[in-house]
Design an enzyme around this catalytic site. Sequence first.
Site, PDB file in Angstrom:
ATOM      1  N   TYR A 115      10.113  -8.574   2.304  1.00 34.47           N
ATOM      2  CA  TYR A 115      10.266  -7.952   3.623  1.00 34.47           C
ATOM      3  C   TYR A 115      10.426  -9.012   4.712  1.00 34.47           C
ATOM      4  O   TYR A 115      10.128  -8.753   5.874  1.00 34.47           O
ATOM      5  CB  TYR A 115       9.040  -7.094   3.948  1.00 34.47           C
ATOM      6  CG  TYR A 115       8.943  -5.779   3.191  1.00 34.47           C
ATOM      7  CD1 TYR A 115       8.951  -5.751   1.806  1.00 34.47           C
ATOM      8  CD2 TYR A 115       8.810  -4.579   3.869  1.00 34.47           C
ATOM      9  CE1 TYR A 115       8.842  -4.542   1.117  1.00 34.47           C
ATOM     10  CE2 TYR A 115       8.687  -3.377   3.191  1.00 34.47           C
ATOM     11  CZ  TYR A 115       8.707  -3.362   1.816  1.00 34.47           C
ATOM     12  OH  TYR A 115       8.586  -2.174   1.155  1.00 34.47           O
ATOM     13  N   LYS A 160       4.328 -11.930 -10.513  1.00 39.09           N
ATOM     14  CA  LYS A 160       5.393 -11.979 -11.518  1.00 39.09           C
ATOM     15  C   LYS A 160       5.747 -13.447 -11.750  1.00 39.09           C
ATOM     16  O   LYS A 160       6.925 -13.846 -11.744  1.00 39.09           O
ATOM     17  CB  LYS A 160       6.590 -11.148 -11.018  1.00 39.09           C
ATOM     18  CG  LYS A 160       7.649 -10.864 -12.034  1.00 39.09           C
ATOM     19  CD  LYS A 160       7.292  -9.794 -13.055  1.00 39.09           C
ATOM     20  CE  LYS A 160       8.392  -9.686 -14.101  1.00 39.09           C
ATOM     21  NZ  LYS A 160       8.073  -8.775 -15.210  1.00 39.09           N
ATOM     22  N   ASP A 191       4.076  -5.689 -13.534  1.00 41.82           N
ATOM     23  CA  ASP A 191       4.605  -4.537 -14.283  1.00 41.82           C
ATOM     24  C   ASP A 191       3.539  -3.990 -15.227  1.00 41.82           C
ATOM     25  O   ASP A 191       3.204  -2.796 -15.211  1.00 41.82           O
ATOM     26  CB  ASP A 191       5.909  -4.901 -15.015  1.00 41.82           C
ATOM     27  CG  ASP A 191       5.832  -6.214 -15.783  1.00 41.82           C
ATOM     28  OD1 ASP A 191       4.810  -6.923 -15.693  1.00 41.82           O
ATOM     29  OD2 ASP A 191       6.810  -6.538 -16.493  1.00 41.82           O
ATOM     30  N   ASP A 215       3.553  -2.403  -2.243  1.00 44.19           N
ATOM     31  CA  ASP A 215       4.173  -1.149  -1.812  1.00 44.19           C
ATOM     32  C   ASP A 215       4.332  -0.221  -3.014  1.00 44.19           C
ATOM     33  O   ASP A 215       3.925   0.952  -2.975  1.00 44.19           O
ATOM     34  CB  ASP A 215       5.538  -1.462  -1.185  1.00 44.19           C
ATOM     35  CG  ASP A 215       6.265  -0.219  -0.711  1.00 44.19           C
ATOM     36  OD1 ASP A 215       5.603   0.656  -0.124  1.00 44.19           O
ATOM     37  OD2 ASP A 215       7.482  -0.126  -0.938  1.00 44.19           O
ATOM     38  N   ASP A 219       1.899   3.341  -4.260  1.00 45.36           N
ATOM     39  CA  ASP A 219       2.437   4.688  -4.510  1.00 45.36           C
ATOM     40  C   ASP A 219       2.125   5.128  -5.942  1.00 45.36           C
ATOM     41  O   ASP A 219       1.741   6.278  -6.178  1.00 45.36           O
ATOM     42  CB  ASP A 219       3.964   4.722  -4.293  1.00 45.36           C
ATOM     43  CG  ASP A 219       4.347   4.968  -2.832  1.00 45.36           C
ATOM     44  OD1 ASP A 219       3.531   4.659  -1.944  1.00 45.36           O
ATOM     45  OD2 ASP A 219       5.458   5.466  -2.591  1.00 45.36           O
TER      46      ASP A 219
HETATM   47  C1  IPM Z   1       4.874   2.016   3.291  1.00 39.44           C
HETATM   48  C2  IPM Z   1       6.308   2.405   3.517  1.00 39.44           C
HETATM   49  C3  IPM Z   1       7.000   1.320   4.314  1.00 39.44           C
HETATM   50  C4  IPM Z   1       6.965   0.051   3.496  1.00 39.44           C
HETATM   51  C5  IPM Z   1       8.431   1.639   4.741  1.00 39.44           C
HETATM   52  C6  IPM Z   1       8.527   2.948   5.467  1.00 39.44           C
HETATM   53  C7  IPM Z   1       9.012   0.537   5.586  1.00 39.44           C
HETATM   54  O1  IPM Z   1       6.944   2.634   2.311  1.00 39.44           O
HETATM   55  O2  IPM Z   1       4.145   1.830   4.274  1.00 39.44           O
HETATM   56  O3  IPM Z   1       4.462   1.895   2.134  1.00 39.44           O
HETATM   57  O4  IPM Z   1       7.823  -0.171   2.643  1.00 39.44           O
HETATM   58  O5  IPM Z   1       6.050  -0.738   3.706  1.00 39.44           O
HETATM   59 MN    MN Z   2       5.589   2.567   0.580  1.00 38.16          MN
END
Ligand code: IPM
Ligand code: MN
Length: 323
Positions: A115, A160, A191, A215, A219
Amino acid sequence: MTSIAVVEGDGIGQEVIPIAQNVLALLHPEYEFYPVEIGYGKWRKTREACTADDIALLRDADAILFGAVTTPPAADYRSVVLHIRKELDLYANLRPVQGNGVDIMIVRENTEGLYSGIEWQEKDRACTLRLITRKGSERIARAACRIARERRNHLTIGNKANVIKSDVFFRDICIQTAEEEGIPYTTAFIDALTLDVLMHPERYDVIVTTNIFGDILSDAAAYLVGGLGMLPSANIGDGHALFEPVHGSAPDIAGQGIANPVAAVRSAAMLVSHLGDTSGAARIEEAIRLTAEAGIITRDNGGTATTAEAGAAIIAALTRLLD
Ligand code: IPM
Ligand code: MN
């Protein structure tokens, strides 16, 4: 005076953030809230999603409660939340994964890595520079060690390094920091780690990793605790702090009143805890637990409650706990 900037943003941000704000106001009537309009809605009106004045307003706050921002379909558009994380130097993204007997803290580096924003497109190729600095790695490793010490005193360094040089660099700085801090650690390839977190979550306490890996891992780990509707986060820097649900603006369900407010309310819990009120944070968590126990659950977790019903039940439970 404690001042809280409130950014509802777009989509379900506008549905869940008012509930989180009510929770804050209930616990802390002395907090002063001020709204900051940021996001796609604003961009449609003004062609600017987040101005320098908006950033200045956020800088003034003791803490920021943040919803979610939809990314407009514009080539020159910069992600608003990434811009804010960079401007306020919110380098530590803390993502607790808690519930169902799981208790993991993901500590995601939040300002660099993939990023970095150093990227360009040519005719037949595109390039994004994955920047990992010593300063960035050291400070996230220190933050993770501090958190581990207050928890179960173990750090997993997700990387990684078997493939990517910048990950060797990151991993080794984390190892050195953990040794200096006296925190027991293990290293794991991201992974295999992601699968193992899903299969054996009890093996993990604090996991530190780079920006994109954190990130994705967060999730995936949300699967353990009822999905993204449950996951809060804190974006912490040395001078500023922003609290937001991990989920986005969810345009697919926005406006239907079915979003789960728990992630936003938990983000409010992290906010009060950051400002020193750990017992308030525990009460918010208890109110969320009691609400679920009473069967007031939104659709994402198999219930029938609307956003408003779940929010009202959490507020009612919290009110009872405060009596
Ligand atoms: C998160 C989101 C953000 C990220 C996006 C919306 C830029 O996915 O906060 O996890 O990738 O950090
Ligand atoms: Mn995210």
